[in-house]
Design a protein around this motif. Structure first.
Motif, PDB file in Angstrom:
ATOM      1  N   TYR A  77      48.369  10.133  45.274  1.00 11.60           N
ATOM      2  CA  TYR A  77      48.598   9.405  46.527  1.00 11.60           C
ATOM      3  C   TYR A  77      49.240   8.305  46.573  1.00 11.60           C
ATOM      4  CZ  TYR A  77      44.575  13.006  47.281  1.00 11.60           C
ATOM      5  OH  TYR A  77      43.843  13.706  47.126  1.00 11.60           O
ATOM      6  N   GLN A  87      50.258   4.592  48.482  1.00 10.47           N
ATOM      7  CA  GLN A  87      49.796   3.818  49.682  1.00 10.47           C
ATOM      8  C   GLN A  87      50.585   2.561  49.941  1.00 10.47           C
ATOM      9  OE1 GLN A  87      45.191   2.950  49.411  1.00 10.47           O
ATOM     10  NE2 GLN A  87      45.270   4.740  47.973  1.00 10.47           N
ATOM     11  N   TYR A 125      50.530  -1.286  51.424  1.00 11.73           N
ATOM     12  CA  TYR A 125      49.888  -2.639  52.054  1.00 11.73           C
ATOM     13  C   TYR A 125      50.552  -3.590  52.434  1.00 11.73           C
ATOM     14  CZ  TYR A 125      45.543  -0.457  49.776  1.00 11.73           C
ATOM     15  OH  TYR A 125      44.532   0.490  49.420  1.00 11.73           O
ATOM     16  N   ARG A 164      47.729   5.831  43.012  1.00  7.88           N
ATOM     17  CA  ARG A 164      46.403   6.070  42.313  1.00  7.88           C
ATOM     18  C   ARG A 164      46.814   7.761  41.851  1.00  7.88           C
ATOM     19  NH1 ARG A 164      40.821   5.294  43.431  1.00  7.88           N
ATOM     20  NH2 ARG A 164      41.008   4.043  45.264  1.00  7.88           N
ATOM     21  N   SER A 207      43.675   7.091  33.817  1.00  7.58           N
ATOM     22  CA  SER A 207      43.821   5.989  34.555  1.00  7.58           C
ATOM     23  C   SER A 207      43.433   6.180  35.871  1.00  7.58           C
ATOM     24  CB  SER A 207      45.413   5.616  34.879  1.00  7.58           C
ATOM     25  OG  SER A 207      46.019   5.485  33.910  1.00  7.58           O
ATOM     26  N   TYR A 208      42.486   7.342  36.217  1.00 10.93           N
ATOM     27  CA  TYR A 208      41.800   7.778  37.534  1.00 10.93           C
ATOM     28  C   TYR A 208      40.972   6.474  38.087  1.00 10.93           C
ATOM     29  CZ  TYR A 208      38.479   9.657  40.769  1.00 10.93           C
ATOM     30  OH  TYR A 208      37.619   9.677  41.849  1.00 10.93           O
ATOM     31  N   GLY A 209      41.296   6.216  39.324  1.00 12.87           N
ATOM     32  CA  GLY A 209      40.464   5.221  39.821  1.00 12.87           C
ATOM     33  C   GLY A 209      41.319   3.707  39.832  1.00 12.87           C
ATOM     34  N   LYS A 210      42.352   3.827  38.910  1.00 10.85           N
ATOM     35  CA  LYS A 210      43.024   2.556  38.686  1.00 10.85           C
ATOM     36  C   LYS A 210      44.019   2.565  39.909  1.00 10.85           C
ATOM     37  CE  LYS A 210      45.585   0.004  35.558  1.00 10.85           C
ATOM     38  NZ  LYS A 210      45.948   0.067  33.966  1.00 10.85           N
ATOM     39  N   LEU A 211      44.024   2.103  40.998  1.00  4.44           N
ATOM     40  CA  LEU A 211      45.126   1.675  41.973  1.00  4.44           C
ATOM     41  C   LEU A 211      45.803   0.771  41.608  1.00  4.44           C
ATOM     42  CD1 LEU A 211      45.911   2.880  44.753  1.00  4.44           C
ATOM     43  CD2 LEU A 211      44.718   0.792  45.824  1.00  4.44           C
ATOM     44  N   THR A 212      47.296   1.094  41.111  1.00  2.00           N
ATOM     45  CA  THR A 212      47.994   0.106  40.798  1.00  2.00           C
ATOM     46  C   THR A 212      49.350  -0.123  41.670  1.00  2.00           C
ATOM     47  OG1 THR A 212      47.859   1.125  38.430  1.00  2.00           O
ATOM     48  CG2 THR A 212      49.809   0.005  38.683  1.00  2.00           C
ATOM     49  N   PHE A 213      49.568  -1.611  41.518  1.00  2.00           N
ATOM     50  CA  PHE A 213      50.337  -2.101  42.643  1.00  2.00           C
ATOM     51  C   PHE A 213      51.767  -2.430  42.124  1.00  2.00           C
ATOM     52  CE2 PHE A 213      47.904  -2.810  46.528  1.00  2.00           C
ATOM     53  CZ  PHE A 213      46.354  -2.618  45.946  1.00  2.00           C
ATOM     54  N   GLY A 214      52.760  -2.076  42.798  1.00  2.00           N
ATOM     55  CA  GLY A 214      54.072  -2.709  42.575  1.00  2.00           C
ATOM     56  C   GLY A 214      53.905  -4.176  42.942  1.00  2.00           C
ATOM     57  N   GLN A 215      55.311  -4.845  42.534  1.00  2.00           N
ATOM     58  CA  GLN A 215      55.212  -6.507  42.291  1.00  2.00           C
ATOM     59  C   GLN A 215      55.528  -7.002  44.019  1.00  2.00           C
ATOM     60  OE1 GLN A 215      53.952  -7.124  39.296  1.00  2.00           O
ATOM     61  NE2 GLN A 215      55.405  -9.034  39.607  1.00  2.00           N
ATOM     62  N   TYR A 261      40.625  -7.399  41.319  1.00  2.37           N
ATOM     63  CA  TYR A 261      42.031  -7.527  40.887  1.00  2.37           C
ATOM     64  C   TYR A 261      42.304  -9.069  40.658  1.00  2.37           C
ATOM     65  CZ  TYR A 261      43.523  -2.830  42.190  1.00  2.37           C
ATOM     66  OH  TYR A 261      43.792  -1.474  42.096  1.00  2.37           O
ATOM     67  N   TRP A 308      36.840  -1.775  37.563  1.00  2.04           N
ATOM     68  CA  TRP A 308      36.473  -0.732  38.576  1.00  2.04           C
ATOM     69  C   TRP A 308      34.940  -0.312  38.117  1.00  2.04           C
ATOM     70  CZ3 TRP A 308      37.345   5.106  38.311  1.00  2.04           C
ATOM     71  CH2 TRP A 308      36.586   5.765  39.413  1.00  2.04           C
TER      72      TRP A 308
END
Lengths: 115, 113
Positions: free
Chosen positions: A32, A34, A36, A93, A99-107, B35, B48
């Motif tokens: 998925y 997302q 923000y 995500r 890595s499940y559960g680890k929502l990783t963000f771009g810069q 975070y 988490w």
């Protein structure tokens, strides 16, 4: 290694124009994605979520596309306003693996809409 | 409905001390995420928790630790503070459902002097 890249650090546009932000990712399993919004010194606020089997999603003046072949998402703000000025973050995500559960963000891309 | 709440808003500590940050998730949410966002940098995943268990951890040293309580609230502990730990620490919560959205609090500013 897994990477999320937002193509530009800053984007300046004139009020009324469409802002287009890009998010590319590598080495992620179907996920998925997302978007923000983050204002200075504040927590990110959720805008839109798009699933791997969805090509496009809209919410008011916002539109997100998701191309799993290109491994890219585009985020559009139409009829932009100065109040849209903020940092926009894409986040991924994974649906499985370690890595499940680890929502990783771009810069993030800093959008400035000029009156 | 109340959002994610974090305390304290600001915290100043001396190098070598310990800091404790607290987070209350949205009612009904069982997952809590932490975070770190250093000034001018992106969000780095720390931890988490779900149902009281640590489910995943980012690339941070063991002096960053935390826990989740039976009421799903959480605390983040940072031991042996270093100057580089100065950052905005953000907590987020969600239902544990694949792909679901996470909702952030306003963060706790930690300054290490």
């Amino acid at each position: 290694s897994q990477k999320i890249e937002q193509n530009s650090e800053a984007l300046n546009i004139q009020e009324g124009k469409t802002a287009t932000l890009t998010c590319n990712y590598t080495n992620y399993s179907p996920a998925y994605l997302q978007w923000y919004r983050q204002d200075p010194g504040r927590g990110p606020v959720f805008l839109l979520l798009i699933r791997e089997n969805e090509k496009e999603k809209r919410k008011e003046r916002l539109k997100v596309t998701f191309d799993t072949t290109l491994k890219q998402s585009l985020f559009h703000i139409t009829a932009s306003q100065p109040a849209d000025s903020a940092t926009y973050l894409c986040a991924l995500r994974p649906t499985g693996g370690t890595s499940y559960g680890k929502l990783t963000f771009g810069q993030g891309t800093i959008l400035t809409v000029h009156p | 409905e109340a959002g994610v709440t974090q305390s304290p808003t600001h915290l100043i500590k001396t190098r070598g001390q310990q800091a404790t940050l607290r987070c209350s998730p949205i009612s009904g949410h069982t997952s809590v995420y932490w975070y770190q966002q250093a000034l001018g940098l992106g969000l780095q995943f720390l931890l988490w928790y779900d149902e009281g268990e640590e489910r995943n951890r980012g690339n941070f040293p063991p002096r960053f630790s935390g826990r989740q309580f039976p009421n799903y609230s959480s605390e983040l502990n940072v031991n042996a503070l270093e100057l580089e730990d100065s950052a905005l620490y953000l907590c987020a919560s969600s239902f544990l459902e694949r792909g679901n959205t996470i909702y952030f609090g306003e963060g706790s500013w930690l300054t290490v002097v």
